[in-house]
Write a protein that holds these residues in place. Structure first.
Motif, PDB file in Angstrom:
ATOM      1  N   MET A 262       4.085   7.751  10.705  1.00 18.91           N
ATOM      2  CA  MET A 262       4.418   6.364  11.020  1.00 18.91           C
ATOM      3  C   MET A 262       3.254   5.411  10.789  1.00 18.91           C
ATOM      4  SD  MET A 262       7.040   6.675  14.280  1.00 18.91           S
ATOM      5  CE  MET A 262       6.012   7.699  15.328  1.00 18.91           C
ATOM      6  N   LEU A 263       2.043   5.798  11.172  1.00 19.29           N
ATOM      7  CA  LEU A 263       0.907   4.898  11.006  1.00 19.29           C
ATOM      8  C   LEU A 263       0.432   4.827   9.563  1.00 19.29           C
ATOM      9  CD1 LEU A 263       0.928   5.023  14.143  1.00 19.29           C
ATOM     10  CD2 LEU A 263      -1.558   4.823  14.020  1.00 19.29           C
TER      11      LEU A 263
ATOM     12  N   THR B 118       2.169   3.887   7.289  1.00 13.62           N
ATOM     13  CA  THR B 118       2.814   2.691   6.726  1.00 13.62           C
ATOM     14  C   THR B 118       1.969   1.441   6.943  1.00 13.62           C
ATOM     15  OG1 THR B 118       4.045   2.214   8.766  1.00 13.62           O
ATOM     16  CG2 THR B 118       5.087   3.699   7.174  1.00 13.62           C
ATOM     17  N   LEU B 119       0.932   1.505   7.775  1.00  9.92           N
ATOM     18  CA  LEU B 119       0.070   0.352   8.027  1.00  9.92           C
ATOM     19  C   LEU B 119      -0.971   0.190   6.931  1.00  9.92           C
ATOM     20  CD1 LEU B 119      -0.652   0.852  11.838  1.00  9.92           C
ATOM     21  CD2 LEU B 119       1.074  -0.632  10.807  1.00  9.92           C
TER      22      LEU B 119
ATOM     23  N   ALA C 131       2.763   4.692  17.816  1.00  8.96           N
ATOM     24  CA  ALA C 131       2.991   3.859  16.642  1.00  8.96           C
ATOM     25  C   ALA C 131       3.218   2.400  17.028  1.00  8.96           C
ATOM     26  CB  ALA C 131       4.185   4.396  15.857  1.00  8.96           C
TER      27      ALA C 131
ATOM     28  N   VAL D  93       3.224  -0.678  14.438  1.00 13.28           N
ATOM     29  CA  VAL D  93       4.308  -0.243  13.555  1.00 13.28           C
ATOM     30  C   VAL D  93       5.616  -0.853  14.055  1.00 13.28           C
ATOM     31  CG1 VAL D  93       5.565   1.743  12.625  1.00 13.28           C
ATOM     32  CG2 VAL D  93       3.089   1.891  13.014  1.00 13.28           C
ATOM     33  N   SER D  94       6.433  -1.342  13.152  1.00  7.04           N
ATOM     34  CA  SER D  94       7.662  -2.027  13.549  1.00  7.04           C
ATOM     35  C   SER D  94       8.662  -1.062  14.151  1.00  7.04           C
ATOM     36  CB  SER D  94       8.295  -2.722  12.345  1.00  7.04           C
ATOM     37  OG  SER D  94       8.814  -1.778  11.435  1.00  7.04           O
TER      38      SER D  94
ATOM     39  N   VAL E 259      10.769   0.810  11.517  1.00  9.11           N
ATOM     40  CA  VAL E 259      10.083   1.943  10.872  1.00  9.11           C
ATOM     41  C   VAL E 259      10.038   3.132  11.822  1.00  9.11           C
ATOM     42  CG1 VAL E 259       7.847   2.763  10.024  1.00  9.11           C
ATOM     43  CG2 VAL E 259       8.734   0.551   9.266  1.00  9.11           C
TER      44      VAL E 259
ATOM     45  N   SER F 169      11.797   6.736  11.143  1.00  9.81           N
ATOM     46  CA  SER F 169      10.976   7.949  11.161  1.00  9.81           C
ATOM     47  C   SER F 169      11.555   8.998  12.108  1.00  9.81           C
ATOM     48  CB  SER F 169       9.540   7.611  11.569  1.00  9.81           C
ATOM     49  OG  SER F 169       8.947   6.722  10.663  1.00  9.81           O
TER      50      SER F 169
END
Length: 460
Positions: free
Chosen positions: A132-133, A135-136, A300, A305-306, A309, A313
């Motif tokens: 998940m992270l 994606t940042l 996350a 993280v949105s 997302v 996930s």
């Protein structure tokens, strides 16, 4: 040059050198890290090992010698080496600092550190946080007990912006207090009785995760009262404490909640708003696994993280090999590989995910008491097939739980006989024991199980 002069030169060189104990994956990572920085080091292992040809380091094979180790400036010990080894204890008495690779990592890493510990569930939680992270902007790297040794993440000098580490009790006890920006304790269950002095020492090692936290950091703790004193202490240091568990989303930061219609949902908080994913949407089975998902989701969210997302996930994460992994429908029933369940508490959580199940269990108990599984076996197990070289405790468990059991010793016989057990019931390999009595590790045990299940399929 005389022998005495050579000895004096050796002693002088060692006073500014590092001794590396245990030259497996972690030890080689430490050696690479130190050599890359021009730090003098020597390697020690009590077992015969072969190092890569490119690793130019003096290697000593044989029993560790306290007098020799006491000549070094510092000692770095791999997790598999007993912290109470007589030679290491003597070196500490001589004033030589003795640490693990986490100490080196903490000394040099300057980015955002996320750290996860616990008896069970660490790898699942870390893997999902990593996903998940990533994606940042700047992404994240995962290490420690999972995948890459932590020092390899910073070996080339190109430091990642964020790192999530899976940390064992062995790694934590071998480092001065670290400073994670976000840290979680998933659980503390009886385990590693063979490597820690007692259960209190094991728990204390886990709790070292939080010893270096302070103002502005976040700590995630289980919701049960056992951890209230720790929560109060952390809050007194300015740490933002989150709690997770099975309960109400209005009272907990993350966890699993039962809805009014009887269904269940995983929840976490995005800022102050609770977010939910129903358990029926999750490929990963088991309430204990869903708690891991909730912790990862909260981590996350705390890093920005949105919610969309995170939700995507969670609903696409199918779990990791050998952790409640479905092997599909074979011979008229579903088969599950939970070979990673190397202690009774992990097996109890897995059994509780089923209404009724055929259970394959047994192995190297590490001194753990399997009788604590009685209620789970009584309520969820239809039949037991026992493997391994220590069947008696499992047979006694079956007797007290009122469940029929067969000692089949080997995995192939367990699978073959389970295939003819009560029609339609799923089969679960969740050994409640380590694997080294019959296998190299839990991974090999799981692979053998999967191969035996696949062999049940009709030949084309």
């Amino acid at each position: 040059m005389s022998m005495a002069n050579r000895q004096q030169q050796l002693l002088a060189a060692r006073r500014s050198a590092t001794a590396i104990i245990g030259m497996g994956k972690t030890g080689q990572s430490v050696a690479n890290y130190l050599l890359h920085r021009g730090i003098s080091c020597e390697a020690f292992d009590e077992h015969a090992v072969e190092l890569p040809a490119s690793m130019q380091i003096q290697l000593h094979i044989g029993q560790l010698d306290a007098d020799t180790l006491s000549q070094f400036e510092r000692i770095i010990v791999s997790p598999g080496i007993s912290w109470n080894h007589a030679a290491l204890a003597a070196a500490r008495e001589h004033g030589v600092p003795v640490h693990g690779d986490l100490e080196l990592f903490e000394e040099h890493y300057q980015g955002d550190l996320i750290a996860i510990t616990g008896t069970n569930g660490k790898t699942t939680t870390v893997s999902l946080i990593d996903t998940m992270l990533d994606t940042l902007a700047g992404g994240i790297e995962a290490g420690g007990n999972i995948g890459m040794p932590m020092l390899d993440l910073i070996a080339d000098g190109d430091e990642p912006q964020r790192v999530v580490l899976e940390l064992s009790s062995f790694q934590l006890e071998r480092a001065n207090p670290i400073h994670p920006r976000w840290a979680a304790l998933l659980n503390v269950q009886p385990d590693h009785a063979d490597m820690h002095e007692n259960s209190d020492a094991y728990k204390a090692a886990k709790l070292r995760l939080f010893a270096g936290q302070g103002d502005g950091d976040k700590a995630m703790l289980p919701a049960n009262g056992e951890w209230n004193a720790l929560a109060d202490d952390l809050r007194g240091r300015g740490v933002y404490v989150r709690r997770f568990g099975i309960g109400d989303s209005q009272e907990l930061d993350a966890g699993v909640q039962q809805n009014d219609d009887g269904s269940w949902a995983v929840f976490w908080h995005h800022y102050e708003v609770a977010e939910f994913v129903t358990s029926s949407e999750l490929p990963l089975q088991g309430q204990h696994q869903h708690l891991n998902l909730a912790v990862a989701a909260q981590a996350a969210a705390d890093f920005g993280v949105s919610a969309s997302v995170i939700r995507q996930s969670l609903t696409s994460f199918r779990g990791l090999p050998h952790r409640m992994q479905s092997l599909g429908l074979v011979a008229g029933r579903e088969w599950f590989d939970d070979s990673k369940a190397t202690n009774p508490d992990a097996a109890r959580a897995a059994l509780s995910a089923f209404h009724h199940v055929i259970w394959i269990c047994g192995g190297l108990r590490k001194g753990l008491d399997v009788s604590v599984l009685k209620d789970a076996v009584t309520n969820h197990v239809e039949q037991m097939f026992i493997i391994g070289n220590d069947p008696k405790p499992y047979a006694e468990l079956a007797y007290t739980a009122g469940v029929p059991a067969s000692f089949v010793k080997t995995m192939d016989q367990a699978v073959k006989q389970a295939a003819h057990a009560q029609a339609g019931l799923p089969v679960l390999l969740s050994p409640a024991a380590a694997s080294q009595d019959q296998f190299r590790d839990y991974v090999e045990r799981g692979r053998v199980y999967a191969a035996e299940v696949k062999a049940l399929e009709p030949k084309p």
